[in-house]
Design a protein around this motif. Structure first.
Motif, PDB file in Angstrom:
ATOM      1  N   TYR A 104      81.280  11.161 -57.092  1.00 37.31           N
ATOM      2  CA  TYR A 104      81.944  11.993 -58.105  1.00 37.31           C
ATOM      3  C   TYR A 104      83.121  12.795 -57.571  1.00 37.31           C
ATOM      4  O   TYR A 104      84.046  13.118 -58.294  1.00 37.31           O
ATOM      5  N   SER A 105      83.107  13.155 -56.291  1.00 35.77           N
ATOM      6  CA  SER A 105      84.255  13.803 -55.643  1.00 35.77           C
ATOM      7  C   SER A 105      84.719  15.065 -56.360  1.00 35.77           C
ATOM      8  O   SER A 105      85.929  15.296 -56.497  1.00 35.77           O
ATOM      9  N   LEU A 106      83.780  15.869 -56.829  1.00 29.27           N
ATOM     10  CA  LEU A 106      84.130  17.139 -57.461  1.00 29.27           C
ATOM     11  C   LEU A 106      83.946  18.272 -56.461  1.00 29.27           C
ATOM     12  O   LEU A 106      83.088  18.213 -55.579  1.00 29.27           O
ATOM     13  N   GLN A 162      80.877  12.080 -63.663  1.00 28.02           N
ATOM     14  CA  GLN A 162      81.840  10.980 -63.643  1.00 28.02           C
ATOM     15  C   GLN A 162      82.871  11.140 -64.748  1.00 28.02           C
ATOM     16  O   GLN A 162      84.036  10.793 -64.578  1.00 28.02           O
ATOM     17  N   ARG A 163      82.462  11.699 -65.886  1.00 22.22           N
ATOM     18  CA  ARG A 163      83.424  11.969 -66.965  1.00 22.22           C
ATOM     19  C   ARG A 163      84.446  13.016 -66.529  1.00 22.22           C
ATOM     20  O   ARG A 163      85.613  12.933 -66.914  1.00 22.22           O
ATOM     21  N   ASP A 180      86.813   2.337 -58.693  1.00 23.37           N
ATOM     22  CA  ASP A 180      85.996   1.603 -57.735  1.00 23.37           C
ATOM     23  C   ASP A 180      84.524   1.765 -58.101  1.00 23.37           C
ATOM     24  O   ASP A 180      83.887   2.752 -57.747  1.00 23.37           O
ATOM     25  N   GLU A 181      84.009   0.809 -58.865  1.00 23.71           N
ATOM     26  CA  GLU A 181      82.627   0.849 -59.353  1.00 23.71           C
ATOM     27  C   GLU A 181      82.268   2.223 -59.917  1.00 23.71           C
ATOM     28  O   GLU A 181      81.313   2.871 -59.452  1.00 23.71           O
ATOM     29  N   PRO A 182      82.997   2.694 -60.915  1.00 21.02           N
ATOM     30  CA  PRO A 182      82.811   4.067 -61.393  1.00 21.02           C
ATOM     31  C   PRO A 182      81.460   4.323 -62.052  1.00 21.02           C
ATOM     32  O   PRO A 182      81.050   5.470 -62.184  1.00 21.02           O
ATOM     33  N   PHE A 183      80.762   3.267 -62.476  1.00 28.03           N
ATOM     34  CA  PHE A 183      79.474   3.451 -63.156  1.00 28.03           C
ATOM     35  C   PHE A 183      78.302   3.013 -62.283  1.00 28.03           C
ATOM     36  O   PHE A 183      77.160   2.995 -62.735  1.00 28.03           O
ATOM     37  N   GLY A 184      78.581   2.656 -61.028  1.00 27.16           N
ATOM     38  CA  GLY A 184      77.569   2.063 -60.166  1.00 27.16           C
ATOM     39  C   GLY A 184      76.381   2.958 -59.861  1.00 27.16           C
ATOM     40  O   GLY A 184      75.280   2.472 -59.620  1.00 27.16           O
TER      41      GLY A 184
END
Length: 279
Positions: A104-106, A162-163, A180-184
């Motif tokens: 998620y990188s938040l 993710q949103r 890059d596979e955002p829903f993985g």
């Protein structure tokens, strides 16, 4: 020159690409090995993507999918060949290409709203304070996160995180979205909902999208074309499948169509062939 290959119905599937917005030509990526030789990850990749086209890239682990995406993002450099966006060579990261990762990188000390605002402040430096607030609010609403605007990342679900990442990427108005596979990392139910939400956003605000996935059904539901990669090392594009279904798409309707299953089986058969044999 355009080639085609046939699948069970005898219809044609386009194998190469067209003149477009993103141009990848003769791309090679290699790394030095301990014995002094070169380990070639990608070997002669050619791909063209239009400015409003949604592309999915599929292949087995180790085929260089993520490496290709990082080169387009400017996070890695190709060994040879060229990558151009809107006629300009890509040599480093840029705000016209935003990436959404599987993680998620938040920033955990910032709220949902502040995580999005951070990107807006960094890129849209000439916007007024009122304009920035408006952009943040617009993109919070776009991903249905108004109610979570003042929450911190550890207070929201994985799908919501993710949103936030997607809203942050879109808020700076990039020319191209890279995923890059955002829903993985999401459960099946959340994954399906977020696929639909991202697709609706793209249908209403079309831009170039390049997404890495391992999921053939996801690719068929979301993309205009599916890029099938051969195995690494020396991976290249094996086929490109045209996905003929018009937007907006209804998942249930697609799955009831014969054409959907023919495309699905063709893609799975391609992957099965490469699963059992290294090039």
């Amino acid at each position: 020159m355009t080639q085609s290959t046939s699948y069970p119905t005898g219809q044609n599937i386009m194998v190469n690409s067209r003149q477009g917005f993103l141009e990848i030509e003769n791309l090679v990526k290699s790394y030095p090995s301990a014995d002094g030789s070169k380990f070639v990850v990608l070997d002669g990749v050619n791909l063209s993507i239009n400015e409003d086209e949604f592309i999915c890239v599929i292949g087995h682990s180790g085929c260089g999918k993520s490496t290709l995406l990082k080169i387009v993002a400017g996070l890695e450099q190709q060994t040879s060949g060229s990558v151009r966006l809107d006629g300009k060579e890509i040599r480093k990261p840029g705000a016209e290409r935003m990436m959404v990762f599987q993680q998620y990188s938040l920033l955990p000390w910032l709220t949902v709203k502040e995580n999005i605002r951070l990107a807006v402040d960094e890129v849209l430096k000439n916007a007024t304070r009122a304009e920035k607030i408006s952009i943040v609010n617009e993109h919070l609403a776009m991903v249905n996160l108004n109610a979570a605007a003042d929450k911190y990342p550890d207070e929201i679900s994985g799908g919501m995180k993710q949103r936030v990442g997607i809203a942050r990427a879109l808020a700076i108005r990039p020319k191209m979205l890279l995923m890059d596979e955002p829903f993985g990392a999401l459960d099946a139910l959340t994954r399906g909902k977020l696929q639909r939400q991202v697709l609706e956003i793209w249908e209403n605000h079309k831009q170039a999208v390049m997404m890495i996935t391992h999921d053939v059904d996801e690719a068929l539901y979301m993309s205009d074309r599916i890029v099938l990669m051969t195995n690494g090392p020396h991976a290249k594009i094996g086929e490109i499948l045209e996905v003929p279904f018009p937007h907006p798409r209804d998942r249930q309707e697609l799955r009831n169509s014969r054409e959907y299953f023919e495309l699905r089986n063709h893609a799975l058969n391609f992957l099965d062939r490469y699963f059992s044999h290294d090039e």
